[in-house]
Design an enzyme around this catalytic site. Structure first.
Site, short mmCIF file in Angstrom:
data_model
loop_
_atom_site.label_atom_id
_atom_site.label_comp_id
_atom_site.label_asym_id
_atom_site.label_seq_id
_atom_site.Cartn_x
_atom_site.Cartn_y
_atom_site.Cartn_z
N GLY A 16 0.82 -1.21 0.00
CA GLY A 16 0.00 0.00 0.00
C GLY A 16 0.84 1.25 0.00
O GLY A 16 2.00 1.24 0.45
N MET A 20 0.92 9.86 2.98
CA MET A 20 1.68 10.06 4.21
C MET A 20 2.62 8.92 4.55
O MET A 20 3.48 9.07 5.40
CB MET A 20 0.71 10.30 5.38
N ASP A 131 -8.31 11.08 10.05
CA ASP A 131 -8.34 10.59 8.67
C ASP A 131 -9.23 9.35 8.55
O ASP A 131 -8.83 8.33 7.99
CB ASP A 131 -6.92 10.27 8.18
#
Length: 344
Positions: A16, A20, A131
């Site tokens: 992934g 960030m 988030d």
């Protein structure tokens, strides 16, 4: 990074990548298990202030122990690389689940309750996620939710232009109005707003605000632009359920639910109430003619016209013959009676 040894683990594959951090699958020979390693951009390690913030935030996140929070096994810095070692799960995310279509109300309620429980727990420890989005919710093979990426947004805040290109950290489609305005001291209500958007997406398959640029989406959140009511995207969604979703997404934090758990409870209650009303409606239908009707849950219910329980009504021809016969019988009886009187 693939093939490298980091934190005592052997990095196998990249699984992934976001704005960030990058996530890798690794093998830990000491525990004989696979783990996930989240690695932050290398240039962050050159900032002494960032290193201190990373250490503080990572320590706080690692202390979170909740059944629906993905655990962090270790964290640190090695050769200029900052990392977090976490539990590895290969069963996908809530985002993958939604791509298959909108979830049933029952499944959405279950996942909402689990995510809300994790958030309330984190909030009780003064940690705001910042988030919340479907790709940060992992799903195991039993359909249970695990919230990940706690505090990552805060750790890298101010170190990058993020996904918005404005210095704001987060994902525009799920950011609260106060987060979009760049407010530093966010409250648990900000996470709840994001969770409300996730709920909207779970039951409709779409996010409420969509635009060509991240800034346009941010503008829509800040100004409470009109959105498509969930019931227009899913006709069997009742007004009670819709109001719960919209309350969680209120522009003013004071107008939202007191906690994420309260949101989950209200949603479950609205869904159960809707199911009960639908069931009662189906049971109390007064049948008139054999026909097929559509119920609230889109299942077809056939109702059959009952037979009348009263006596059979005679047709007109039969009634006429019976009347004539009765008259003939009366005339014959009168003649016989008159004849008998004459003979006497």
């Amino acid at each position: 990074m693939i093939g490298r040894t980091l934190a005592g683990t052997n990095i196998i594959d990249q699984i992934g990548q976001g704005g960030m951090a990058t996530v890798y699958k690794a093998y830990d020979p000491k525990t004989d298990r696979y783990v996930a390693i989240k690695i932050l951009p290398e240039h962050f390690a050159k900032d002494e202030t960032f290193l201190i913030r990373f250490e503080n935030e990572a320590r706080a996140i690692a202390k979170l122990e909740h059944i629906h929070i993905l655990p962090i096994f270790s964290y640190g810095e090695e050769d200029g690389i900052m990392y977090m070692v976490m539990r590895y799960m290969d069963t996908g995310t809530l985002a993958d689940l939604i791509k298959q279509g909108a979830l049933s109300f029952k499944e959405a309620s279950k996942l909402l309750k689990q995510i809300a429980s994790a958030l309330d727990y984190a909030h009780s420890h003064n940690i705001i996620h910042r988030d919340i989005k479907p790709s940060n919710v992992l799903i195991d093979n039993l359909g249970n939710a695990y919230l990940t990426d706690f505090g990552i947004a805060k750790i890298v805040e101010g170190q990058t232009q993020g996904l918005t290109g404005t210095g704001l950290i987060g994902t525009p489609q799920y950011m609260s109005p106060e987060q979009c305005r760049g407010e530093k001291e966010l409250t648990p209500a900000s996470d709840q707003y994001s969770l409300g958007i996730v709920l909207y997406e779970m039951v409709t398959g779409k996010t409420p605000y969509q635009a060509d640029t991240p800034l346009a989406v941010i503008y829509m959140h800040v100004n409470s632009e009109p959105l498509t009511p969930p019931s227009q995207l899913r006709p069997n969604l009742t007004d009670a359920v819709e109001q719960v979703i919209l309350k969680a997404m209120a522009n003013d934090p004071a107008d939202r639910f007191p906690t994420c758990g309260a949101l989950a409870e209200a949603f479950a209650e609205a869904v159960n109430r809707s199911d009960t009303v639908a069931a009662i409606t189906r049971k109390t239908i007064i049948p008139k003619t054999p026909e097929t009707v559509q119920s609230k849950d889109d299942a077809q219910t056939t109702v059959v016209k009952p037979e009348k329980t009263g006596g059979r009504r005679l047709s007109a021809p039969v009634l006429f013959i019976a009347t004539v016969g009765m008259i003939a019988f009366i005339i014959a009886a009168a003649i016989l009676l008159q004849s008998a009187n004459s003979n006497s």
